[in-house]
Design an enzyme around this catalytic site. Structure first.
Site, PDB file in Angstrom:
ATOM      1  N   ASP A  37      82.101  -8.241  56.589  1.00 47.40           N
ATOM      2  CA  ASP A  37      82.224  -8.816  55.255  1.00 47.40           C
ATOM      3  C   ASP A  37      81.913  -7.793  54.161  1.00 47.40           C
ATOM      4  OD1 ASP A  37      82.775 -10.947  53.490  1.00 47.40           O
ATOM      5  OD2 ASP A  37      80.653 -11.456  53.317  1.00 47.40           O
ATOM      6  N   HIS A  97      89.764 -10.223  56.519  1.00 42.23           N
ATOM      7  CA  HIS A  97      89.827  -9.287  55.400  1.00 42.23           C
ATOM      8  C   HIS A  97      90.597  -9.937  54.261  1.00 42.23           C
ATOM      9  CE1 HIS A  97      89.361  -5.609  58.297  1.00 42.23           C
ATOM     10  NE2 HIS A  97      88.298  -6.382  58.244  1.00 42.23           N
TER      11      HIS A  97
END
Length: 431
Positions: free
Chosen positions: A13, A41
């Site tokens: 993340d 993503h």
């Protein structure tokens, strides 16, 4: 030729997709090496948000010309084409592959800009069913997997009973291996194993002719790409602290998320790698289960970072970043989401773990030692000014610049990119 490798330096993340999107504007090939559709993503481009899981983020790149999937990479004809490649180390979930391509239909000809290695292992619906059962068995000790079949797929691969994409095109072999796997799981889990082998066989009868368009000999393709001096960006999945070897085991993913995993998953010549970039959030978070020493300010970050889902957080664990650097040997860092810290009066930085007053040499493999360790913090003044519109390093407040320079000195790697917001434009590049 340039080969730029982009890797997560923490627990994921970090915002790897954004840098991938920026750098693929000047390359011919964007590749994924490991992981599966568990890696998320996000890329914000032209006012629109795109979500990638299995597909490389390079598909956002608008550069495209008429293209027939090559069995080798020809620099004379492919120099202007932006190709995306799913490498041999990836756990390949076929339904997600087609679903994600369909969701990207607003981008130009995505179906003509993606190739898949014939050596990827297939993440079957069978594996998804087993993933949920294994987590249920662990109960309160569950690993917090995404339950998307990634772990069981890699387990089958390691046990040499997995199915590779090349085998999908041999219907008899595929069916025999699928039935053998299903029989083994049914013996293991009995009636708890809710799975229809006939349904999956029927699905792959439909997928088989569709997959042929995208499938290439991955080794031959990557060899020819390198021999033809292709500029390549490699988009890492997950992050170092989720690596099966070096992460906070057992609370990790099932693949090698390191530089070594990239080399193996794509058959890259390590001598050809020109830059290895570690992507680091301006603070440390961990979403999911597992050891996490610095977690006392997660609520504040969740409130201030409205575009983020933050479960546990602190500002900032440089012990983890330095440990990550000692494994991946970053040549540069991309510090992301600096704007999340814009309202903080004080920036709190973890700089050491100690037991009985003695500093640990590195992030420990023994989680009992980690539990006993005391975190040593260094505090710096915050800037309490917006950073989103900064166009250069010297547009940032002096306190923000001091913070970035402290990270560089502590880790020993230059911060070359600084993210100050979710959009593509909110990225400062330093010389």
């Amino acid at each position: 030729m340039t080969i730029t490798v982009i890797l997560g330096a923490q627990w994921g993340d970090e915002g790897k997709g954004k840098l991938t999107d920026i750098l693929t504007s000047n390359v011919q090939l964007c590749a994924r090496a490991a992981g599966g559709h568990n890696a998320g993503h996000s890329v914000v481009a032209n006012g629109q948000s795109y979500s990638f899981h299995l597909l490389p983020s390079g598909l956002v790149n608008p550069k495209w010309y008429s293209f027939n999937p090559p069995r080798q990479y020809d620099s004379e004809t492919d120099i202007s084409r932006s190709i995306n490649f799913i490498g041999s180390g990836v756990a390949f979930h076929v339904p997600s592959f087609f679903k994600e391509l369909e969701e990207l239909k607003g981008l130009p000809s995505v179906h003509d800009r993606i190739l898949v290695s014939d050596r990827v292992h297939i993440d079957l619906q069978m594996h998804v069913a087993v993933d949920g059962l294994e987590e249920k068995e662990l109960g309160e000790n569950s690993l917090g997997t995404t339950r998307r079949g990634i772990g069981p797929t890699y387990s089958s691969k390691a046990a040499r009973s997995g199915i590779r994409l090349a085998e999908v095109f041999n219907p008899k072999l595929f069916e025999s291996k699928l039935r053998r796997l299903a029989a083994g799981y049914r013996k293991r889990y009995g009636d708890l194993f809710e799975y229809d082998v006939e349904e999956e066989l029927a699905q792959f009868n439909e997928y088989r002719p569709m997959l042929a368009k995208y499938t290439v000999d991955g080794v031959s393709f990557m060899r020819s790409a390198q021999e033809n001096n292709t500029n390549i960006v490699v988009e890492g999945a997950n992050a170092l602290m989720l690596d099966i070897e070096y992460g906070s085991y057992p609370y990790v993913t099932s693949s090698n998320t390191t530089l070594a995993g990239v080399i193996g998953g794509l058959a890259l010549n390590p001598k050809n790698i020109t830059e290895t970039i570690g992507v680091v959030k301006a603070y440390t978070t961990r979403v999911g289960h597992g050891a996490f020493k610095t977690e006392d300010t997660g609520e504040s970050l969740a409130e201030n970072g409205e575009h983020l889902l933050v479960e546990d957080a602190d500002v900032d664990d440089l012990v983890v970043v330095k440990y990550s650097t000692s494994i991946n040997y970053y040549t540069a860092l991309n510090l992301t989401k600096l704007d999340v810290l814009d309202t903080f009066e004080t920036i709190k930085i973890a700089i050491a773990y100690k037991i009985d007053g003695e500093e640990l040499d590195s992030y420990p493999a023994n989680l009992d030692i980690l539990d006993e360790a005391e975190v040593v913090y260094h505090e710096m003044p915050g800037w309490q000014k917006p950073t989103t519109n900064a166009k250069s390093f010297y547009d940032l407040p002096i306190q923000a610049r001091n913070y970035i320079e402290y990270i560089e000195e502590f880790v020993g790697v230059k911060v070359k990119w600084i993210g100050t917001g979710p959009s593509r434009e909110a990225m400062i590049q330093r010389a």
